[in-house]
Design an enzyme around this catalytic site. Structure first.
Site, PDB file in Angstrom:
ATOM      1  N   LEU A  48       0.640  -1.324   0.151  1.00 33.04           N
ATOM      2  CA  LEU A  48      -0.025  -0.029   0.103  1.00 33.04           C
ATOM      3  C   LEU A  48       0.946   1.294   0.027  1.00 33.04           C
ATOM      4  O   LEU A  48       1.934   1.150   0.646  1.00 33.04           O
ATOM      5  CB  LEU A  48      -0.886   0.141   1.095  1.00 33.04           C
ATOM      6  CG  LEU A  48      -1.829  -0.999   1.332  1.00 33.04           C
ATOM      7  CD1 LEU A  48      -2.784  -0.852   2.749  1.00 33.04           C
ATOM      8  CD2 LEU A  48      -2.982  -0.878   0.346  1.00 33.04           C
ATOM      9  N   ASP A  49       0.590   2.465  -0.953  1.00 28.34           N
ATOM     10  CA  ASP A  49       1.441   3.438  -0.777  1.00 28.34           C
ATOM     11  C   ASP A  49       1.429   4.153   0.563  1.00 28.34           C
ATOM     12  O   ASP A  49       0.476   3.955   1.470  1.00 28.34           O
ATOM     13  CB  ASP A  49       1.244   4.204  -1.879  1.00 28.34           C
ATOM     14  CG  ASP A  49      -0.165   4.776  -1.918  1.00 28.34           C
ATOM     15  OD1 ASP A  49      -0.765   5.392  -0.830  1.00 28.34           O
ATOM     16  OD2 ASP A  49      -0.679   5.148  -3.232  1.00 28.34           O
ATOM     17  N   LYS A  50       2.249   5.182   0.566  1.00 23.32           N
ATOM     18  CA  LYS A  50       2.385   5.823   2.035  1.00 23.32           C
ATOM     19  C   LYS A  50       0.984   6.350   2.353  1.00 23.32           C
ATOM     20  O   LYS A  50       0.791   6.780   3.580  1.00 23.32           O
ATOM     21  CB  LYS A  50       3.577   6.828   1.907  1.00 23.32           C
ATOM     22  CG  LYS A  50       3.644   7.772   2.874  1.00 23.32           C
ATOM     23  CD  LYS A  50       4.815   8.750   2.978  1.00 23.32           C
ATOM     24  CE  LYS A  50       4.565   9.916   2.083  1.00 23.32           C
ATOM     25  NZ  LYS A  50       3.810  11.032   2.475  1.00 23.32           N
TER      26      LYS A  50
END
Length: 174
Positions: A48-50
Site C-alpha cells: 500500500l502506498d504511503k
C-alpha cells in the site's frame, strides 16, 4: 543440521504515513516500526502506498505470497475509497463495464456506493494490483482519491483491528 522455520502470517493495519519497505525514505517511517523485532523477518504481501491505509499481510512463506499476488490466482482485494467530487454515472459505467486505459494497460474495477446517494465514497474491488492502480484510474477521469483504505485481501479481512495493530493469522485456502 538445518532447522526449518515455521511458516508465519500476520495481518497488519497499516496507518497512512508509513512505507511498505524495509528502508525509510526521507525520514518516512516503515511498517516495521509498528512490529516487534522478532517479526522483522516477515515480508509484506503486496503493498500500500504511503498515503493509503488498511490491511497488509506479512509472511515468511514465499509460495503463499506468490499465490496471493500473482494475477493468475485472481485474489479479490476490497477498498474503501473517497474521491474529491461526485463520480459521474458515465465514469462509473466506464470503470465498471469497460475499464479505463492506463499507460500499463486497461484497469477495470468493480464499484459499489458505500452509502446510498453518496457519489464520493465507494467500495472498490479488484483482482489485479498494479502500482497505484486505483488512484491512477480515478485520476485518468479527472478525480483525486482523497482516502484509500484496504479492508480485505482474498479470504483475509481487517475486522476490528485498530490502526497500527497486528494479529497472527492462520493460513487459509484463499
Amino acid at each position: 543440521m538445518l532447522e526449518l522455520q515455521s511458516k508465519q502470517l500476520i495481518i497488519l493495519h497499516k496507518p497512512t504515513g508509513y512505507l511498505c519497505s524495509r528502508a525509510s525514505q526521507g525520514g518516512v517511517p516503515t511498517i516495521y516500526k509498528l512490529l516487534p523485532k522478532n517479526l522483522h523477518h516477515l515480508k509484506p504481501v503486496g503493498r500500500l502506498d504511503k498515503d493509503s491505509s488498511g490491511l497488509i499481510l506479512m509472511t515468511n512463506d514465499g509460495d503463499f505470497a506468490h499465490s496471493m499476488t500473482h494475477p493468475s490466482f485472481y485474489k479479490i482485494k476490497r477498498y474503501l475509497v473517497t474521491i474529491d467530487k461526485p463520480l459521474q454515472p458515465l465514469h462509473r459505467q466506464m470503470i465498471n463495464d469497460f475499464g479505463v486505459q492506463l499507460p500499463d494497460g486497461r484497469s477495470q474495477l468493480t464499484l459499489e456506493r458505500q452509502h446510498e446517494g453518496d457519489d464520493c465514497r465507494w467500495i472498490v474491488e479488484m483482482s489485479e494490483g498494479r502500482n497505484r492502480q486505483i488512484r491512477r484510474t480515478f485520476d485518468a477521469l479527472g478525480y483525486t482519491v482523497k482516502k484509500l483504505h484496504r479492508t480485505d485481501f482474498g479470504n483475509y479481512s481487517l475486522g476490528d483491528l485498530k490502526r497500527g495493530e497486528w494479529r497472527e493469522e492462520k493460513f487459509t485456502n484463499s
